[in-house]
Enzyme design. Structure first.
Site, short mmCIF file in Angstrom:
data_model
loop_
_atom_site.label_atom_id
_atom_site.label_comp_id
_atom_site.label_asym_id
_atom_site.label_seq_id
_atom_site.Cartn_x
_atom_site.Cartn_y
_atom_site.Cartn_z
N SER A 46 0.78 -1.23 -0.08
CA SER A 46 -0.16 -0.09 -0.11
C SER A 46 0.79 1.24 -0.25
O SER A 46 1.56 1.61 -0.86
CB SER A 46 -1.00 0.03 1.28
OG SER A 46 -1.96 0.98 1.15
N ASP A 105 -9.34 -4.95 -5.16
CA ASP A 105 -8.76 -3.83 -4.33
C ASP A 105 -9.09 -2.56 -5.34
O ASP A 105 -9.03 -2.57 -6.33
CB ASP A 105 -7.23 -3.83 -4.27
CG ASP A 105 -6.57 -2.72 -3.59
OD1 ASP A 105 -7.40 -1.94 -2.90
OD2 ASP A 105 -5.54 -2.76 -3.72
N HIS A 108 -7.90 -5.21 -0.02
CA HIS A 108 -6.67 -4.33 -0.04
C HIS A 108 -6.26 -4.83 1.63
O HIS A 108 -6.92 -4.88 2.57
CB HIS A 108 -7.05 -2.75 0.14
CG HIS A 108 -6.11 -2.12 0.10
ND1 HIS A 108 -5.01 -1.77 -0.76
CD2 HIS A 108 -5.48 -1.24 1.30
CE1 HIS A 108 -4.07 -0.82 -0.44
NE2 HIS A 108 -4.39 -0.76 0.83
#
Length: 705
Positions: free
Chosen positions: A428, A624, A654
């Site tokens: 991320s 995601d 995610h």
């Protein structure tokens, strides 16, 4: 499964259920039976309208894939999510038809379940309409509206007014792997319970205890849970999210993670003082260049790191390394552990940047899988605890990560490595930092890493619309309101004043006063018991506003005015309008020059900055909201001739790396990440473009994609 089969099965099943309900004179259902009839007819109407829409997507969405071997983009995902919703409706309708006359059939419960999925289907139809608009207004093969700020603004506008609570109640997590749904329900219940106590004068542990004991009503009342989650995700401030996410670093949770993960012989937290480093130039090692310590916003300061190693290696118990240590329990010397054999320096070094939206968590939150990686790869892992936003906005985190990377190259012998091959890994926000640190290494002329493994990275720090970002309307882990708050905080556009972070990061801010815990438990226990006796009773504040009711009349769905009141609002097909929320969200679209800075949004970087990057291995998830970021960035690198691979795993949200021990699916996705890191360490013998794992292909076949 072919989409046409899903729609024909839906229509057939609905007809069978309607036929079963038509002869209910001898059944005591009355109004509930009428609700079911109306609901099923509206589901059929939605299905009839959606089938040609899905057909139009399936005809073209292959043009937006990375390549033929890697089917994955936001258009595919939206179709997959819709089909998943329809399959749940088919299953529920068959159950109703088969058990309608059963002695234990709960008519009202089943009618409420069908109405919940009707609401979800209505909102998914709206999202597909928005995706059609994107498809029509962007060039073929382009997933993001980088040049159309107006279209992105309308997307944010629609998100602000659309009803989303239906996706967080009875339908929570229907699109994800079934093994993850109990976990997602726990997260959502914990979040709304924690939201009740947020802002009260209580200790952190006290809040957690109170949250635990007030969660009973949200288990029993999914509609209340959905409405409260919608309120929290849309209107609570960034400090709430920082506080909630940092609960993963409390003693109880980290203790459990350490029990569940592999034990390691080295786990040191380090504080490296801000001193100028001299590194050889990559182009001519006989020459050197200076690397300055981080200075953005409040001047030089130490950089915090964590060293994890499954085995003790040379240098890791040296006095020089231990002089940087902030860990109370240091590794025993070899004289104290004569039975432990010190391992030689590893030729590999893994440098890790953690996720958390640039605003929360530290290496401690990600320690569970880092321990496992150290054992599986036989490599020391150095995780950088960069300062967090909004106290430390861009470029502070980037400066600290780059400095930590350079310090590791210069001092690799202390870390148990010769650094012959170095891999950067992150998820991320950490994936973003892996890429931007490498870009900074290229621009500064120092050695670049030998490869990057970026899991579901954020490569575009804006609220620009893309088909996968439409998922922020239904994603319990990454709603658009939360994503926008994080991006605005990192780019310095948030409302919070910028001040030096106390203790440089969140490691030192996690300890809490526990004096009030017992009183919290006593007070909360009473409220918890009462919530079971009277589900409508709330604790210390009024009930949240109920969600917008679904349209449950037998006539076509009526068009209603857009709550935004704007003349340029999205135009939906005649007779259709999505449900509108009674809890209007205030989403501040990302703005400002920093967003276009290539070291913040690497997708916008020029070819000159990206050329020279090492092989980039991206591991994304089909469900995601940042999927299209990964696809677009991988396609950009490939078009330049840069070595890049993209793997797309199925059915996971995610942040799946932090869930690696929860299910077989997350374990397998984590193994994909480990394999990509191993390929970096093993050298350039791996192919440039890598295929999906067998699990991914099997999942795609099972969902008809």
């Amino acid at each position: 499964m072919d989409y046409r089969l899903v729609f024909s099965t839906l229509n057939e099943t609905c007809n069978q259920t309607l036929a079963s309900l038509s002869d209910t004179e001898d059944l005591p259902y009355g109004e509930v039976g009428e609700r079911l009839v109306v609901c099923i007819r509206q589901i059929q109407a939605h299905g009839a309208a959606l089938e040609p829409v899905v057909a139009s997507f399936t005809n073209v969405y292959h043009h937006y894939d990375f390549d033929e071997e890697t089917p994955g983009n936001g258009y595919r995902t939206l179709v997959k999510v819709l089909l998943s919703c329809l399959l749940h409706i088919i299953h529920k309708a068959r159950y109703i038809s088969s058990n309608l006359r059963g002695a234990f059939f709960r008519a009202d419960h089943n009618a409420t379940e069908m109405e919940a999925y009707l609401s979800a289907l209505c909102q998914l139809r709206a999202l597909l309409h928005l995706a059609q608009t994107l498809l029509n207004d962007t060039p073929c093969g382009q997933l993001c509206t980088l040049q159309d700020a107006e279209l992105s603004r309308r997307f944010v506008q629609e998100y602000s007014s659309m009803h989303k609570a239906c996706f967080y109640g009875r339908c929570l997590g229907f699109q994800f792997s079934p093994s993850l749904r109990p976990f997602l329900q726990t997260v959502v219940i914990s979040m709304v319970s924690y939201g009740e106590t947020y802002g009260k004068q209580q200790s952190g542990i006290g809040k957690a205890a109170l949250s635990l004991l007030t969660s009973g009503k949200y288990v029993m009342d999914p509609e209340m849970r959905g409405a409260e989650f919608e309120r929290i995700t849309q209107n609570l401030d960034l400090q709430f999210w920082k506080s909630f996410w940092n609960l993963t670093e409390t003693g109880l949770i980290t203790g459990f993670n350490r029990i569940a993960s592999n034990p390691v012989q080295v786990n040191l937290t380090l504080s490296v003082p801000p001193m100028t480093l001299q590194l050889p130039l990559a182009s001519d090692p006989s020459l050197s260049t200076n690397v300055s310590p981080p200075i953005a916003h409040w001047g030089p300061g130490p950089v915090l790191m964590r060293l994890i190693s499954f085995e003790i290696r040379e240098g890791q118990d040296s006095e020089e390394l231990l002089s940087f240590s902030r860990t109370e329990t240091r590794p025993m010397s070899m004289s104290q552990l004569p039975w432990v054999q010190k391992q030689p320096l590893s030729p590999w070094l893994l440098i890790h940047f953690h996720g958390g939206g640039f605003v929360a968590q530290t290496s401690k939150s990600h320690e569970n899988y880092l321990r496992n990686w150290s054992k599986e790869l036989g490599v020391p892992v150095l995780s950088i605890d960069y300062s967090l936003s909004p106290e430390a906005p861009f470029p502070r985190a980037l400066e600290e990560c780059f400095y930590g990377y350079c310090w590791a190259l210069k001092n690799c012998h202390l870390l148990g490595s010769t650094a012959e091959r170095v891999c950067l890994a992150g998820d991320s926000a950490g994936g973003n930092l892996c890429i931007t640190v490498s870009m900074k290494a290229v621009s500064c002329g120092v050695r670049v890493p030998d490869g990057i493994m970026a899991a579901y990275p954020a490569t575009l720090l804006t609220t620009d619309a893309s088909p996968s970002r439409l998922l922020t309307s239904i994603d319990p882990l990454l709603p658009l309101g939360v994503l926008a708050k994080c991006l605005n905080a990192y780019t310095g556009m948030g409302s919070e004043a910028v001040q030096p972070a106390v203790g440089q990061g969140s490691l030192s801010s996690l300890s809490r006063d526990t004096v009030l815990v017992l009183s919290d438990l006593t007070h909360s226990a009473s409220n918890w018991i009462q919530s079971f006796l009277d589900p409508k009773r709330t604790i210390d504040r009024p009930s949240p506003q109920p969600p917008a009711p679904p349209l449950l009349n037998s006539t076509p769905l009526a068009s209603t005015p857009n709550r935004s009141g704007c003349s340029d609002a999205v135009e939906y097909p005649e007779g259709f309008e999505p449900l509108r929320s009674k809890c209007f969200a205030v989403v501040h679209p990302t703005s400002g020059p920093i967003l276009k800075n290539p070291f913040a949004s690497p997708l916008l970087a020029s070819e000159q900055l990206l050329r020279g990057l090492p092989p980039v291995h991206i591991v994304a998830s089909a469900l995601d909201a940042l999927l299209d970021d990964s696809v677009m960035f991988a396609k950009k690198l490939r078009a330049m001739g840069q070595p890049v691979s993209l793997s797309v795993v199925e059915d996971l949200p995610h942040g799946f790396l932090s869930l690696s021990q929860l299910s077989k699916e997350t374990e397998e996705a984590t193994r994909v990440c480990v394999q990509r890191i191993r390929e970096v360490f093993q050298g350039p013998n791996c192919t440039t473009i890598l295929e999906n794992s067998p699990r991914q292909e099997g999942t795609q076949q099972s969902t008809g994609q």
